[in-house]
Write an enzyme that holds these catalytic residues in place. Structure first.
Site, PDB file in Angstrom:
ATOM      1  N   ASP A 177     -27.831  -8.750 -34.011  1.00 10.49           N
ATOM      2  CA  ASP A 177     -26.209  -7.720 -33.987  1.00 10.49           C
ATOM      3  C   ASP A 177     -24.953  -8.142 -34.713  1.00 10.49           C
ATOM      4  O   ASP A 177     -25.690  -9.148 -35.109  1.00 10.49           O
ATOM      5  CB  ASP A 177     -25.689  -7.543 -32.655  1.00 10.49           C
ATOM      6  CG  ASP A 177     -24.805  -8.950 -32.022  1.00 10.49           C
ATOM      7  OD1 ASP A 177     -25.025  -9.986 -32.555  1.00 10.49           O
ATOM      8  OD2 ASP A 177     -23.921  -8.860 -31.121  1.00 10.49           O
ATOM      9  N   HIS A 187     -22.269  -3.053 -28.019  1.00  7.97           N
ATOM     10  CA  HIS A 187     -21.236  -3.427 -27.017  1.00  7.97           C
ATOM     11  C   HIS A 187     -20.452  -2.087 -27.175  1.00  7.97           C
ATOM     12  O   HIS A 187     -19.629  -1.860 -28.547  1.00  7.97           O
ATOM     13  CB  HIS A 187     -20.692  -4.141 -26.859  1.00  7.97           C
ATOM     14  CG  HIS A 187     -21.318  -5.809 -26.823  1.00  7.97           C
ATOM     15  ND1 HIS A 187     -22.419  -6.511 -27.303  1.00  7.97           N
ATOM     16  CD2 HIS A 187     -21.353  -6.967 -26.036  1.00  7.97           C
ATOM     17  CE1 HIS A 187     -23.340  -7.833 -26.780  1.00  7.97           C
ATOM     18  NE2 HIS A 187     -22.365  -7.928 -25.908  1.00  7.97           N
ATOM     19  N   HIS A 200     -27.405 -13.501 -24.989  1.00  4.55           N
ATOM     20  CA  HIS A 200     -27.158 -13.715 -26.156  1.00  4.55           C
ATOM     21  C   HIS A 200     -27.656 -15.145 -26.145  1.00  4.55           C
ATOM     22  O   HIS A 200     -27.459 -15.630 -25.521  1.00  4.55           O
ATOM     23  CB  HIS A 200     -25.417 -13.859 -26.405  1.00  4.55           C
ATOM     24  CG  HIS A 200     -24.657 -12.728 -26.538  1.00  4.55           C
ATOM     25  ND1 HIS A 200     -24.413 -11.612 -27.493  1.00  4.55           N
ATOM     26  CD2 HIS A 200     -24.619 -11.884 -25.450  1.00  4.55           C
ATOM     27  CE1 HIS A 200     -24.154 -10.844 -27.495  1.00  4.55           C
ATOM     28  NE2 HIS A 200     -24.285 -10.345 -25.787  1.00  4.55           N
ATOM     29  N   GLU A 219     -15.831  -2.831 -23.505  1.00  4.76           N
ATOM     30  CA  GLU A 219     -15.777  -4.016 -22.815  1.00  4.76           C
ATOM     31  C   GLU A 219     -14.499  -4.647 -22.630  1.00  4.76           C
ATOM     32  O   GLU A 219     -13.836  -4.441 -21.902  1.00  4.76           O
ATOM     33  CB  GLU A 219     -16.852  -5.217 -23.264  1.00  4.76           C
ATOM     34  CG  GLU A 219     -16.925  -6.866 -22.521  1.00  4.76           C
ATOM     35  CD  GLU A 219     -17.201  -7.323 -23.346  1.00  4.76           C
ATOM     36  OE1 GLU A 219     -17.821  -7.001 -24.681  1.00  4.76           O
ATOM     37  OE2 GLU A 219     -17.643  -8.526 -23.111  1.00  4.76           O
ATOM     38  N   HIS A 233     -29.913  -7.205 -21.964  1.00  6.80           N
ATOM     39  CA  HIS A 233     -28.599  -8.157 -22.535  1.00  6.80           C
ATOM     40  C   HIS A 233     -27.751  -9.593 -21.924  1.00  6.80           C
ATOM     41  O   HIS A 233     -27.869  -9.877 -21.255  1.00  6.80           O
ATOM     42  CB  HIS A 233     -27.552  -7.302 -22.064  1.00  6.80           C
ATOM     43  CG  HIS A 233     -26.316  -7.291 -22.674  1.00  6.80           C
ATOM     44  ND1 HIS A 233     -25.643  -6.129 -23.030  1.00  6.80           N
ATOM     45  CD2 HIS A 233     -25.656  -8.756 -23.270  1.00  6.80           C
ATOM     46  CE1 HIS A 233     -24.420  -6.845 -23.425  1.00  6.80           C
ATOM     47  NE2 HIS A 233     -24.288  -8.042 -23.635  1.00  6.80           N
ATOM     48  N   ASP A 241     -25.902 -11.892 -19.560  1.00  8.39           N
ATOM     49  CA  ASP A 241     -25.067 -11.257 -21.106  1.00  8.39           C
ATOM     50  C   ASP A 241     -24.742 -13.458 -21.558  1.00  8.39           C
ATOM     51  O   ASP A 241     -25.670 -13.400 -22.961  1.00  8.39           O
ATOM     52  CB  ASP A 241     -23.649 -10.993 -20.809  1.00  8.39           C
ATOM     53  CG  ASP A 241     -22.700 -10.625 -21.768  1.00  8.39           C
ATOM     54  OD1 ASP A 241     -23.153 -10.747 -22.926  1.00  8.39           O
ATOM     55  OD2 ASP A 241     -21.365 -10.692 -21.659  1.00  8.39           O
TER      56      ASP A 241
HETATM   57  N1  ADE Z   1     -21.111 -11.958 -28.036  1.00  9.34           N
HETATM   58  C1  ADE Z   1     -21.058 -12.902 -26.608  1.00  9.34           C
HETATM   59  N2  ADE Z   1     -21.070 -12.900 -25.798  1.00  9.34           N
HETATM   60  C2  ADE Z   1     -20.584 -11.200 -25.934  1.00  9.34           C
HETATM   61  C3  ADE Z   1     -19.847 -10.451 -25.216  1.00  9.34           C
HETATM   62  N3  ADE Z   1     -19.395 -10.557 -24.033  1.00  9.34           N
HETATM   63  N4  ADE Z   1     -19.131  -8.769 -25.871  1.00  9.34           N
HETATM   64  C4  ADE Z   1     -18.915  -9.111 -27.305  1.00  9.34           C
HETATM   65  N5  ADE Z   1     -19.772 -10.313 -27.839  1.00  9.34           N
HETATM   66  C5  ADE Z   1     -19.910 -11.484 -27.611  1.00  9.34           C
HETATM   67 ZN    ZN Z   2     -22.458  -9.053 -25.006  1.00 10.00          ZN
END
Ligand code: ADE
Ligand code: ZN
Length: 338
Positions: free
Chosen positions: A144, A200, A24, A203, A22, A281
C-alpha cells in the site's frame, strides 16, 4: 424455533474458520513483539514497558494515530525484524483459525528504516512459507501507498513491478486520507500487472473519497468506506456494483471517526445491500482481535448475520476459485455444527 435463522455463540465465532481482508502488517504487531523490537532499537521512541505501551496506544485523533504508527515503523530496520514481526502477527491469526489473510504491507517506512528491497521481500516470502507449512494458512499481500503521490508512491509501484513478493494480489492506499484522484495513474499501472485495487476511502474523509475510489481508482473493494452512508445514491451504486466494504468497528471508534458503536453505519450498509466484511485493521493497537470484532458485530447486527459476513469476506478475497470453494464448504460445515 420454526424457520427463524439460528444464532451463533461467541464460542462458535471464536472457533469458526476465518478469512481476513484488512489487517495492516505493522499495525498487527502484538505488545510482546513490539517490546522485543523496541528493546532492540531503543532510539525509536517506542516504550518497552507494557503500561507505558498502553498509554502510547491511546489516540487523541486520526493524525495522532498515524504519528504513533510511524514511530513503530522505525523499529523495523533489519530483515530479521521484519520476519520476527510478520511471523508473530501470522501466529496470532492462526490462533484465531484464520485460514486465509491478505496482509497490507506499507514498504516505505521499512525501506526508510534501512531494510533493502530484497531484504523486505525475502522476509515476506519466508513468513508466507512459514504460515503455509506451520498452519496451512494462505497469506497474500497487498502493498500500500501511504497517502502521498510522487516518490512515496513510486517506491511502492517499483516493488510491484520489479520485485513483488510471492502472493502479491493488490495495490492499497492508506495513511492520511488525502484526495484520491491523483492516485489514479498508480492504480492503472497496478491493473496492467493484474493486481486488484483496494484503497482506503471514506474513513476520515467523506463520501466524495469513496466515489473517487470507485470511479477513478476502480476499487474492487474499499478499506472502511463507511462514510458512503452519508450519500444514498453512492450507497445504492456500491450495492448495485457489488463493491465490497471492509469494515473495522473498533478501529473506527479508536481513531474517532465514529462516535459510538450505536452510531456505527454497519447496519445501514447491510440494509442497503452493500457487501461488507468484518476486519481487525490494526488489532493490538486498538485492543482487539478479529474474533472480538466478529463478536462485536454479532452484538450490533445479530449473530445470525455472522455466517453471511464471513461468506462475504471469502467471496471478496483475491483467493483462487478452488480455495474460495473450499473455504465456503468449511464454513457451511461449521454452520451445520453449531
Ligand atoms: N494504516 C494503518 N491503519 C490505517 C487506517 N485505519 N487508515 C489508514 N491508514 C492506516
Ligand atoms: Zn486500514
Amino acid at each position: 424455533m420454526g424457520l427463524a435463522a439460528p444464532t451463533y455463540s461467541d464460542a462458535w465465532i471464536s472457533a469458526v474458520p476465518k478469512v481476513e481482508l484488512h489487517v495492516h502488517h505493522i499495525g498487527a504487531t502484538s505488545a510482546d513483539t513490539l517490546a522485543d523490537l523496541a528493546a532492540r532499537h531503543p532510539d525509536a521512541g517506542v516504550p518497552t514497558d507494557p503500561q507505558a505501551l498502553q498509554a502510547f496506544y491511546e489516540f487523541t485523533d486520526f493524525d495522532h494515530f498515524l504519528r504513533v504508527y510511524a514511530a513503530i515503523s522505525r523499529l523495523l530496520s533489519t530483515p530479521e525484524d521484519v520476519l520476527h514481526l510478520t511471523i508473530g502477527n501470522l501466529a496470532e491469526s492462526a490462533a484465531q483459525n484464520v485460514r486465509y489473510v491478505e496482509v497490507t504491507v506499507t514498504p516505505n517506512p521499512i525501506l526508510t528504516a534501512g531494510v533493502t528491497r530484497d531484504g523486505l521481500v525475502e522476509a515476506l516470502n519466508a513468513a508466507r512459507e512459514h504460515a503455509a507449512r506451520e498452519w496451512a494458512m494462505t497469506v497474500n499481500w497487498i502493498l500500500d501507498i501511504p497517502g502521498f503521490t510522487g516518490e512515496t508512491a513510486e517506491v511502492v509501484l517499483d516493488l510491484c513491478e520489479r520485485r513483488p513478493p510471492d502472493g502479491l494480489v493488490a495495490l492499497g492506499l492508506g495513511g492520511p486520507e488525502t484526495p484520491r484522484p491523483p492516485f489514479a495513474p498508480y492504480f492503472a499501472r497496478a491493473r496492467t500487472l493484474g493486481l486488484g485495487s483496494v484503497p482506503h476511502a471514506g474513513e476520515a474523509a467523506g463520501p466524495e473519497s469513496v466515489r473517487a475510489a470507485v470511479e477513478l481508482l476502480r476499487a474492487d473493494r474499499i478499506g472502511h468506506g463507511i462514510r458512503a452512508v452519508e450519500d444514498p445514491e453512492l450507497l445504492a451504486g456500491l450495492a448495485e456494483a457489488g463493491i465490497h466494504l471492509e469494515v473495522s468497528l473498533t478501529s473506527n471508534l479508536r481513531t474517532r471517526v465514529v462516535a459510538s458503536l450505536e452510531k456505527h453505519p454497519l447496519p445501514a450498509l447491510m440494509t442497503a445491500g452493500v457487501p461488507v466484511s468484518i476486519n481487525s485493521d490494526d488489532p493490538p493497537m486498538f485492543g482487539t482481535t478479529l474474533t472480538r470484532e466478529l463478536q462485536i458485530a454479532a452484538g450490533l447486527v445479530g449473530s445470525r448475520q455472522i455466517p453471511a459476513l464471513l461468506r462475504n469476506a471469502i467471496k471478496a478475497s483475491f483467493a483462487g476459485e478452488d480455495l474460495k470453494a473450499s473455504y465456503l464448504a468449511d464454513l457451511a460445515a461449521a454452520e451445520a455444527h453449531r
